[in-house]
Each structure stands twice: as structure tokens, then as C-alpha cells.
Design an enzyme around this catalytic site. Structure first.
Site, mmCIF file in Angstrom:
data_model
loop_
_atom_site.group_PDB
_atom_site.id
_atom_site.type_symbol
_atom_site.label_atom_id
_atom_site.label_comp_id
_atom_site.label_asym_id
_atom_site.label_seq_id
_atom_site.Cartn_x
_atom_site.Cartn_y
_atom_site.Cartn_z
ATOM 1 N N SER A 36 -34.514 -38.553 -40.209
ATOM 2 C CA SER A 36 -35.389 -38.375 -39.048
ATOM 3 C C SER A 36 -36.859 -38.368 -39.457
ATOM 4 O O SER A 36 -37.212 -37.928 -40.556
ATOM 5 C CB SER A 36 -34.961 -37.079 -38.357
ATOM 6 O OG SER A 36 -36.064 -36.345 -37.942
ATOM 7 N N HIS A 57 -32.647 -35.341 -23.004
ATOM 8 C CA HIS A 57 -33.974 -35.444 -22.379
ATOM 9 C C HIS A 57 -33.909 -35.102 -20.886
ATOM 10 O O HIS A 57 -32.940 -35.434 -20.205
ATOM 11 C CB HIS A 57 -34.494 -36.881 -22.558
ATOM 12 C CG HIS A 57 -35.920 -37.045 -22.111
ATOM 13 N ND1 HIS A 57 -36.264 -37.679 -20.936
ATOM 14 C CD2 HIS A 57 -37.087 -36.649 -22.687
ATOM 15 C CE1 HIS A 57 -37.584 -37.678 -20.820
ATOM 16 N NE2 HIS A 57 -38.097 -37.066 -21.867
HETATM 17 C C1 LIG Z 1 -34.480 -38.625 -26.076
HETATM 18 C C2 LIG Z 1 -35.386 -39.192 -25.028
HETATM 19 N N1 LIG Z 1 -34.854 -39.881 -24.013
HETATM 20 C C3 LIG Z 1 -35.624 -40.414 -23.039
HETATM 21 C C4 LIG Z 1 -36.980 -40.253 -23.053
HETATM 22 C C5 LIG Z 1 -37.793 -40.825 -21.929
HETATM 23 O O1 LIG Z 1 -38.436 -41.961 -22.325
HETATM 24 P P1 LIG Z 1 -39.690 -42.537 -21.509
HETATM 25 O O2 LIG Z 1 -40.787 -41.552 -21.677
HETATM 26 O O3 LIG Z 1 -39.918 -43.843 -22.173
HETATM 27 O O4 LIG Z 1 -39.257 -42.694 -20.096
HETATM 28 C C6 LIG Z 1 -37.594 -39.545 -24.106
HETATM 29 C C7 LIG Z 1 -39.055 -39.363 -24.145
HETATM 30 O O5 LIG Z 1 -39.609 -38.648 -24.903
HETATM 31 C C8 LIG Z 1 -36.773 -38.988 -25.107
HETATM 32 O O6 LIG Z 1 -37.282 -38.278 -26.116
#
Ligand SMILES: Cc1ncc(COP(=O)(O)O)c(C=O)c1O
Length: 380
Positions: A319, A118
Site C-alpha cells: 500500500s 467508501h
Molecule cells: C475506496 C473508494 N471508493 C470510491 C471512492 C469515490 O471515488 P470518487 O471520488 O472518484 O467518486 C473513493 C474516494 O476516495 C474511495 O476511496
């Protein structure tokens, strides 16, 4: 109330409601009812300080925040004598915390993360000023273990921080924490830390069959989730669970708040732990599992329906995300479908119904019948 103010509020409410009703592409649950908690909105709740310590400011929900952490620590098979955590503002802050602890443990470490990680992780690494290397992803979105091993071997004189993802944003792929741990062992890199970003899938990872290794027993040192994703919350929220022994390395006593300064922000949302706690109380582990099974069924249905009309739809095992070739802008905008490079996805969150999938499929069919040839080709 002043009529202009009234009109603006009611327009805003209509817009939010309409936007909520028509999306299939983002991992946000919409099926919650927190009305029994509305009275709490009258109070300046602030969870300032460490939820596991006393604090001078008493208008807080620390007790229930601890119960939320307890719940996830158990679900993630943490050592009952050595865990700690708190409710954050979301998965991004939870990831920041995991990386922060890792850097405090190993200030000279290198971070390894896959290209499917992400975007918040890259920013967090930049904020913490830790050197990092991007590892290739496999076609299904999972980290390429061979590339990870080769890159680690090349840098084996340095401590390693691995940012594994349990449910990547576009393809909901899961990096296997046991395999990663095995690679570190094989290369004899003893100074290492594994953070598992389970923003979406961490909440139900324990129920998947077959299970993809991601938790503390599998080798993770910290795990993060987003609370507003699979559980659902009117305010973005997240949870970070790590080991108490690791938290102790960053804690500082602050006399002004009469607590320990162990969290990223000072003032902290005290309402969101309440939402998560209430949801957990109502669902329990069995309810959460049933929620996952429902999502999985809808995802299977969605994939089959798309395949039946000739669309190359697929999902990673266990998934709730269905991936397919990029759709037209019209469909993307109507159903708010996240699209990246040449793929689009539908995330079958617990509120997504078979009836909604049917409506979406009808729209796709109509477009396939009427779209000019070039656009039609996008589906194959
Ligand atoms: C794999 C992953 N990590 C982290 C995040 C970030 O999360 P947040 O939007 O709660 O900060 C997301 C959000 O879509 C995500 O898909």
C-alpha cells in the site's frame, strides 16, 4: 477583460494553486501536464451514448474512450471476448454502475459490504433500493471473512452481491476477491455478483507483489477505478469495466441519440477520456508500474521516518498509504491530512517527494517538542 472579473479569476487561481501545493492526505495526483490537449477545450465534446456503439452526435471521443476501457480490461485480465465499460465521472459513479448491473441481474439480492467501504456505496445502495448488510472489518481495514461467511450462511437462500474494496479509503486495505469467491462456492450460493471498488489501488493492483486478488480472473464481475486519483486528471473521472454480456441486460436503444442508453448519465464528459487516454499513451504499462514503485518507495520512507521518531506508523502490504495515530488540528490543516476516528493518513501519490516527507517530519518533530503533554500523547 473587466478588472473585477480579472481580479476574481486571478485570486481564485492563486487559491487553487496554494491549496494544491500543500496536501499529503488525499489520493489525488497533481503531476500531470495536459497542455497538448488544450485545443480540445474549444469544442463541445459530449460522449453521449454507449462508447462501443455508433451515435448520431459526432463531436465525441468514443474511439479513445474505448481504448481507455481496453487498457484497463487487459490490466484487469478481463475475458477479451466479453468485456465492456465506459469512462464515468468518478469512482462513485463507477460503483453505482456495478451495483446497478448486479441488481438488474439479481433483483432479489442482498448486498454485503464492510464497514470500511467508501461512503458513496451506502448512498448508491440507498438509491438503488437494495437490501444490504454491513460486515465487520478487521483491524487492518480488510473485510472480516468469518463474519462475511456467517452472514452469508444465514441468508444463503438469497442471491448475494458483494461489494469488495481494493484499497479502502483510510487504510488502503484490500478485500481478497478469491477468498470471497471461495466462501460463496463453499456455501453453494450460485446466484452471486462481486463488484470490486478499486478507486485508488485498482490502477496499480496488477503490479503489487505479492498481488492481492481483485480482478476478473480472481472472480470479480465488475471493477471500478477513479481516474483522477493515481493517474491524475484536471476533471474528476473514473472507469467502470464489466462484462459485455452483463451490460446487454440493461441496454435500451434510443432513436434520439442513435445509440444505446447503457450509461448512467445521458450527456457524458468527452474531455476526461482524452486526459486518461493521453496519460496512458505517455506512460504505458511500464510507466504506470514505475509510478507505483516510486510511490511505494516514498511510502516506505515516510513510514520509517515516522517510526524513527517514535510514531506508531504502519501500512497494509503493497500500500502507498501510511497510517498513524491522529495528529493535531494544526498539522492536519497545514498538510490537509484526512483524519477519521483516531487515525490520520498520508497517501504517497506519485507526486509526493522525499523532500516533502522530510518537511512534514520536521513539523511533527517541532510539535512533539513544543506541544503540551496531552497533545503529545496523541502521537503514541
Ligand atoms: C475506496 C473508494 N471508493 C470510491 C471512492 C469515490 O471515488 P470518487 O471520488 O472518484 O467518486 C473513493 C474516494 O476516495 C474511495 O476511496
Amino acid at each position: 477583460m473587466d478588472t473585477t472579473l480579472n481580479d476574481r479569476l486571478s485570486n481564485l487561481l492563486d487559491n487553487v494553486k496554494n491549496a494544491r501545493d500543500s496536501f499529503l492526505g488525499y489520493p489525488v495526483s497533481k503531476d500531470f501536464d495536459y497542455s497538448p490537449l488544450y485545443d480540445f477545450l474549444q469544442y463541445p465534446i459530449n460522449n453521449l451514448g454507449d462508447p462501443f456503439e455508433d451515435s448520431t452526435y459526432k463531436v465525441h471521443t468514443h474511439e479513445i474512450e474505448r481504448e481507455v476501457v481496453d487498457f484497463f480490461a487487459k490490466l484487469f485480465r478481463a475475458n477479451p471476448k466479453d468485456y465492456w465499460g465506459y469512462v464515468t465521472n468518478g469512482g462513485s459513479e463507477s460503483n453505482l454502475y456495478g451495483l446497478y448491473i448486479a441488481r438488474e441481474m439479481y433483483p432479489k439480492a442482498m448486498v454485503y459490504y464492510s464497514e470500511s467501504t467508501h461512503y458513496s456505496v451506502k448512498k448508491n445502495i440507498h438509491l438503488l433500493n437494495i437490501p444490504s448488510i454491513v460486515i465487520r472489518s478487521q483491524e487492518n481495514g480488510e473485510i472480516d471473512y468469518d463474519d462475511l461467511e456467517d452472514t452469508l450462511r444465514f441468508n444463503r437462500h438469497k442471491p448475494a452481491i458483494i461489494l469488495a474494496t481494493h484499497g479502502t479509503t483510510m487504510k488502503e486495505a484490500k478485500d481478497d476477491v478469491s477468498t470471497i469467491k471461495g466462501i460463496l462456492k463453499k456455501l453453494a450460493i450460485q446466484d452471486h455478483y462481486i463488484h470490486c471498488d478499486g478507486a485508488l489501488s485498482g490502477t496499480f493492483g496488477a503490479f503489487a507483489e505479492p498481488r492481492s486478488p481483485f480482478d476478473f480472473l480472481d472472480g470479480a464481475d465488475s471493477i471500478s477505478i477513479s481516474g483522477h486519483k493515481f493517474i491524475g486528471s484536471p476533471i474528476p473521472a473514473g472507469v467502470i469495466v464489466t462484462k459485455r454480456s452483463l451490460r446487454d441486460r440493461v441496454s435500451k436503444g434510443i432513436s434520439y441519440i442513435g445509440s444505446l442508453d447503457t450509461t448512467i448519465t445521458g450527456s457524458r464528459n468527452g474531455h476526461s477520456p482524452l486526459f486518461l487516454w493521453y496519460a496512458i499513451q505517455k506512460m504505458g504499462v511500464e510507466g504506470l508500474k514505475a509510478r507505483y514503485e516510486h510511490s511505494l518507495e516514498v511510502a516506505n520512507y515516510c513510514r520509517e521516518q515516522l517510526q524513527n521518531i517514535g510514531i506508531n506508523a504502519w501500512s497494509n502490504p503493497g500500500s502507498i498509504t501510511v497510517v498513524f495515530p491522529k495528529v493535531t488540528d494544526q498539522l492536519k490543516n497545514k498538510w490537509q491530512l484526512a483524519t477519521e476516528d483516531d487515525i490520520t493518513h498520508i497517501i504517497c501519490m506519485p507526486n509526493v517527494t522525499i523532500a516533502q516527507i522530510d518537511l512534514f517530519i520536521e513539523d511533527v518533530k517541532t510539535e512533539m517538542e513544543t506541544a503540551p503533554l496531552e497533545e503529545e500523547l496523541m502521537y503514541y
